[in-house]
Structures are given as structure tokens and as C-alpha cells.
Design an enzyme around this catalytic site. Structure first.
Site, PDB file in Angstrom:
ATOM      1  N   CYS A 176     -33.768 -55.627  49.560  1.00 18.55           N
ATOM      2  CA  CYS A 176     -34.401 -56.402  48.485  1.00 18.55           C
ATOM      3  C   CYS A 176     -35.102 -57.667  48.999  1.00 18.55           C
ATOM      4  CB  CYS A 176     -33.363 -56.767  47.429  1.00 18.55           C
ATOM      5  SG  CYS A 176     -32.342 -55.367  46.963  1.00 18.55           S
ATOM      6  N   HIS A 213     -34.987 -62.526  43.159  1.00 19.87           N
ATOM      7  CA  HIS A 213     -34.745 -61.079  43.185  1.00 19.87           C
ATOM      8  C   HIS A 213     -34.033 -60.684  41.891  1.00 19.87           C
ATOM      9  CE1 HIS A 213     -33.412 -57.163  44.053  1.00 19.87           C
ATOM     10  NE2 HIS A 213     -32.198 -57.483  44.448  1.00 19.87           N
ATOM     11  N   ASN A 227     -33.090 -53.094  38.858  1.00 23.14           N
ATOM     12  CA  ASN A 227     -33.193 -53.600  40.235  1.00 23.14           C
ATOM     13  C   ASN A 227     -33.993 -52.595  41.065  1.00 23.14           C
ATOM     14  OD1 ASN A 227     -32.831 -54.278  42.905  1.00 23.14           O
ATOM     15  ND2 ASN A 227     -30.652 -54.746  42.702  1.00 23.14           N
TER      16      ASN A 227
HETATM   17  O1  UT7 Z   1     -29.938 -55.905  45.215  1.00 20.03           O
HETATM   18  C1  UT7 Z   1     -28.589 -56.169  45.394  1.00 20.03           C
HETATM   19  C2  UT7 Z   1     -27.850 -55.170  44.628  1.00 20.03           C
HETATM   20  N1  UT7 Z   1     -26.558 -55.361  44.141  1.00 20.03           N
HETATM   21  C3  UT7 Z   1     -26.132 -56.315  43.311  1.00 20.03           C
HETATM   22  O2  UT7 Z   1     -26.755 -57.316  43.060  1.00 20.03           O
HETATM   23  C4  UT7 Z   1     -24.818 -56.052  42.691  1.00 20.03           C
HETATM   24  C5  UT7 Z   1     -24.013 -57.274  42.418  1.00 20.03           C
HETATM   25  N2  UT7 Z   1     -22.857 -56.938  41.585  1.00 20.03           N
HETATM   26  C6  UT7 Z   1     -22.980 -56.725  40.252  1.00 20.03           C
HETATM   27  O3  UT7 Z   1     -24.050 -56.780  39.695  1.00 20.03           O
HETATM   28  C7  UT7 Z   1     -21.695 -56.482  39.490  1.00 20.03           C
HETATM   29  O4  UT7 Z   1     -20.587 -56.597  40.348  1.00 20.03           O
HETATM   30  C8  UT7 Z   1     -21.638 -55.090  38.775  1.00 20.03           C
HETATM   31  C9  UT7 Z   1     -22.645 -55.077  37.644  1.00 20.03           C
HETATM   32  C10 UT7 Z   1     -21.918 -53.973  39.744  1.00 20.03           C
HETATM   33  C11 UT7 Z   1     -20.252 -54.901  38.161  1.00 20.03           C
HETATM   34  O5  UT7 Z   1     -19.989 -55.974  37.259  1.00 20.03           O
HETATM   35  P1  UT7 Z   1     -18.622 -56.798  37.349  1.00 20.03           P
HETATM   36  O6  UT7 Z   1     -18.693 -57.818  36.303  1.00 20.03           O
HETATM   37  O7  UT7 Z   1     -18.454 -57.252  38.764  1.00 20.03           O
HETATM   38  O8  UT7 Z   1     -17.597 -55.702  36.964  1.00 20.03           O
HETATM   39  P2  UT7 Z   1     -16.221 -55.334  37.679  1.00 20.03           P
HETATM   40  O9  UT7 Z   1     -16.470 -54.402  38.798  1.00 20.03           O
HETATM   41  O10 UT7 Z   1     -15.451 -56.608  37.932  1.00 20.03           O
HETATM   42  O11 UT7 Z   1     -15.489 -54.582  36.533  1.00 20.03           O
HETATM   43  C12 UT7 Z   1     -15.008 -55.251  35.341  1.00 20.03           C
HETATM   44  C13 UT7 Z   1     -14.456 -54.211  34.389  1.00 20.03           C
HETATM   45  C14 UT7 Z   1     -13.507 -53.211  35.056  1.00 20.03           C
HETATM   46  O12 UT7 Z   1     -12.564 -52.824  34.086  1.00 20.03           O
HETATM   47  P3  UT7 Z   1     -11.089 -53.454  34.061  1.00 20.03           P
HETATM   48  O13 UT7 Z   1     -10.516 -53.157  35.403  1.00 20.03           O
HETATM   49  O14 UT7 Z   1     -11.288 -54.916  33.823  1.00 20.03           O
HETATM   50  O15 UT7 Z   1     -10.423 -52.738  32.938  1.00 20.03           O
HETATM   51  C15 UT7 Z   1     -14.391 -52.051  35.391  1.00 20.03           C
HETATM   52  O16 UT7 Z   1     -13.687 -50.848  35.494  1.00 20.03           O
HETATM   53  O17 UT7 Z   1     -15.528 -53.437  33.874  1.00 20.03           O
HETATM   54  C16 UT7 Z   1     -15.333 -52.053  34.213  1.00 20.03           C
HETATM   55  N3  UT7 Z   1     -16.644 -51.533  34.565  1.00 20.03           N
HETATM   56  C17 UT7 Z   1     -17.467 -50.940  33.681  1.00 20.03           C
HETATM   57  N4  UT7 Z   1     -17.337 -50.670  32.370  1.00 20.03           N
HETATM   58  C18 UT7 Z   1     -18.370 -50.100  31.748  1.00 20.03           C
HETATM   59  C19 UT7 Z   1     -17.264 -51.554  35.778  1.00 20.03           C
HETATM   60  N5  UT7 Z   1     -18.478 -51.003  35.687  1.00 20.03           N
HETATM   61  C20 UT7 Z   1     -18.616 -50.618  34.395  1.00 20.03           C
HETATM   62  C21 UT7 Z   1     -19.652 -49.986  33.678  1.00 20.03           C
HETATM   63  N6  UT7 Z   1     -19.492 -49.751  32.371  1.00 20.03           N
HETATM   64  N7  UT7 Z   1     -20.817 -49.627  34.277  1.00 20.03           N
END
Ligand code: UT7
Length: 327
Positions: A127, A251, A281
Site C-alpha cells: 500500500c 492510505h 482498501n
Molecule cells: O493495507 C493494510 C491492510 N490492513 C489493515 O489495515 C488491517 C488493519 N486491521 C483492521 O482493520 C482490523 O483489525 C480488522 C477490521 C481486520 C478487524 O477489526 P478489529 O476491531 O480489530 O476486530 P477484532 O479482530 O478485534 O475482533 C473483534 C470481534 C471478535 O469477536 P469477539 O471475540 O469479541 O466475540 C471477532 O471475532 O469482532 C469479531 N469479528 C467480526 N465480526 C463480524 C472479527 N471480524 C469480524 C467480521 N464480522 N468481519
């Protein structure tokens, strides 16, 4: 300098000519037609429209593009808007993580399709790649090069697992391009910052022939930190502060990353470009797509200082401060 037959060559005039700065003369972009909404994703993985919108800011994205087709279309538009004669282009720098083929690079496909007579290379800094290309083009121009076509194009849908809710909600296809030309004097690039931490390459990667894997939390944590510190380094090098910046083009990874980074930097959302709600993205396409939208919406005027900042797999980061239209 010693010439081809061992005779000294007086190239003082040529070396003195190597003092040009760069200016961006035209930008263009391209998105594939197919929309993939959060509601579509609900039937493909365990997620909801609300969760994706709340946690990422994305509502829909475009998929189905090929890296070269999108790059060619974005470049055609950028060339047309720049008003330059394409025959004067001396180099194509194409940033992509999704080349059409393993070998050769995709930049030669763009060169051939546009009928250019020039060098052509791919850059893979994920990116951050378009910004790497922009900064490198300034180096080429300082060496005496004519116009450089800098493109960022990624067809991430090709390497995204749309059953994986950790990645499938974010990634999409898109491209943007800019024509960078020489000008007398220092030009537009006032300051820049490039960085890498290869020890973090395992937090976002795709093995050859495989799909993207990501430790989202770790990428998030590092992204906020490096985006703000890289932007600060570029501003320091440019001798400006955040108050001097008219528009920030970050970005487009996740609205919460952008929010946190611009808060650290002290620039409000009104002076920040976001389009990820509609395009997701797009990696290499992200910054030039946002730049193109800002230019087309007349959000940038001649003389404005524009701060470009981003991060990506590698982990890489790249930022620069541009004085718009510094001819
Ligand atoms: O160009 C660079 C590319 N990458 C990035 O910039 C990625 C950077 N990271 C992110 O954008 C975020 O970490 C994500 C969007 C990928 C994930 O968001 P998060 O707020 O970090 O979620 P998490 O992994 O901490 O998960 C929180 C909760 C979990 O449930 P529990 O354990 O609290 O019950 C996950 O299982 O949300 C759940 N979860 C979802 N629920 C619905 C994780 N992904 C999803 C989903 N839909 N897609």
C-alpha cells in the site's frame, strides 16, 4: 567522466542540467464496474453490514479488475489530463502486489498498450508503493529524466479469500496514476520519508499462488504509529508543520486507523480525504484514487501543501509533502 573509448568526456553541462524538481501534471484513476457490498458479504461469511461499517468505515468495494487493464485506463486519463506528449515519457513505475504474471512485470504491458517508448519497472511496497514510486520519480527527474508515469494498481480480489472475515471485508480492486514532469527549481516534493520493518513481514502476506493472510490487530496497532511518525518525518524534512497542510491523503485501510493517525497528527477530518466507504482498501491504488478524487472535486488548489501518508505489507511506510502545482 570516462567515455566509452576511454577518452574523458566533458559532461558538465549535462550534470548542471540535473537540477530539476518534479511536479504532478495530471492524475487519473480506474475502478472496475462490479460492486461488492457489505450486504453481499453477509451471504459469503459470518459478518454483518453494521459490523463492517462500524469497524472499518467500508460499505462497498469494487472487484473484478485486472491489474494491467486498470493501470492502463488510469494512465490514459492521467496522460490526457496532463496535456503532455506521451512520446516524452521516459519511465513507467507501476506499484502492485498483484502483477498480471509472476514474470514479466506488469509495467511493460502498460508501456506497450500506451505505445510508450521508455523504461518500465514494477515496484512492490504494497500500500506504500505508489508513494515510493512518486518519491523515486523525483529522484529520476533530478537525474535529468523527462516525464515519469507513476501508477498504483492492485486487483486484490484475486488474492483475497472472501470466506475469511478478517480480510475479505477490506480488500478490493482499483488503480490510480499520475504524470510527473520536470520543472526548473525545487518543484513540488518538499519532504519525504520512506521506511521498512521487514521483521514484521509475517503480519500481512500472501504466499505465491495463495491468498492474503493478516494479523489484523497487529497491523492496526503498528499502522497508526508508523503512519503518524512517517508523516511527521516528511513534514520535518519539508520544514513545515501540520498547520501548513491544506489536505492530508492517507492510505485508505480502515477509517479507525485514519481517525487515530490524524488525531495524533492534529489534522481534522475536514482536511483529510477518505473514499474507503465506497472503494475499500485497494492497496497500491488507494492513495492515487483518493488523490484523483480530491483533484476532481477541486479540493486542492495551486500552492496548497498536500500531505500523503501510508503504510503497507512489508511492513513498509512512505509519506511526502507536496506543494501542489509548484511549477
Ligand atoms: O493495507 C493494510 C491492510 N490492513 C489493515 O489495515 C488491517 C488493519 N486491521 C483492521 O482493520 C482490523 O483489525 C480488522 C477490521 C481486520 C478487524 O477489526 P478489529 O476491531 O480489530 O476486530 P477484532 O479482530 O478485534 O475482533 C473483534 C470481534 C471478535 O469477536 P469477539 O471475540 O469479541 O466475540 C471477532 O471475532 O469482532 C469479531 N469479528 C467480526 N465480526 C463480524 C472479527 N471480524 C469480524 C467480521 N464480522 N468481519
Amino acid at each position: 567522466m570516462i567515455g566509452a573509448h576511454g577518452h574523458p568526456v566533458d559532461n558538465t553541462a549535462e550534470l548542471e542540467g540535473r537540477m530539476s524538481g518534479m511536479v504532478i501534471r495530471g492524475v487519473g484513476s480506474c475502478l472496475p464496474a462490479q460492486r461488492l457490498t457489505n450486504v453481499d458479504l453477509e451471504s459469503m461469511m459470518d459478518t454483518t453490514d453494521d459490523w463492517i461499517a462500524d469497524r472499518t468505515g467500508i460499505r462497498e468495494r469494487r472487484i473484478g479488475g485486472s491489474t494491467s487493464d486498470m493501470a492502463i485506463e488510469a494512465s490514459r486519463i492521467a496522460i490526457e489530463r496532463s496535456g503532455i506528449d506521451p512520446a516524452t515519457i521516459e519511465l513507467v513505475v507501476l506499484s502492485t502486489t498483484t502483477p498480471d504474471q509472476q514474470v514479466p512485470a506488469t509495467a511493460p504491458t502498460v508501456q506497450a498498450a500506451l505505445g510508450l517508448n521508455c523504461g518500465a519497472i514494477d515496484v512492490n511496497a504494497a500500500c506504500s508503493g505508489f508513494t515510493y514510486g512518486l518519491i523515486a520519480s523525483a529522484g529520476m527527474i533530478a537525474l535529468g529524466s523527462g516525464p515519469v508515469l507513476v501508477v498504483g494498481s492492485d486487483a486484490l480480489s484475486r488474492i483475497t479469500d472472501y470466506h475469511d472475515r478478517g480480510t475479505g471485508i477490506l480488500f478490493a480492486d482499483g488503480a490510480g496514476a499520475a504524470i510527473v514532469t520536470p520543472v526548473d527549481g525545487p518543484g513540488s516534493l518538499l519532504g519525504w520519508d520512506l521506511g521498512t520493518d521487514g521483521s514484521a513481514r509475517g503480519i500481512l502476506y500472501a504466499d505465491i499462488g495463495s491468498v492474503l493472510k493478516m494479523d489484523g490487530k497487529e497491523v492496526f496497532r503498528r499502522a497508526v504509529r508508523v503512519m503518524a511518525s512517517s508523516a511527521e518525518n516528511a513534514m520535518q524534512r519539508a520544514g513545515v508543520t501540520i498547520d501548513d497542510i491544506s489536505l492530508c491523503i492517507p492510505h485508505q485501510a480502515n477509517i479507525r486507523i485514519i481517525d487515530a493517525a490524524i488525531q495524533r497528527l492534529g489534522i481534522p477530518m475536514e482536511r483529510t480525504v477518505t473514499n474507503l466507504e465506497r472503494v475499500g482498501n485497494t492497496s497500491s491504488g488507494s492513495i492515487p484514487l483518493a488523490l484523483d478524487e480530491a483533484v476532481q472535486a477541486s479540493r486542492i488548489a495551486d500552492g496548497d501543501l498536500v500531505l500523503v501518508c501510508g503504510f503497507g505489507a512489508g511492513m513498509t511506510w512512505a509519506s511526502c509533502v507536496l506543494r501542489w502545482g509548484a511549477a
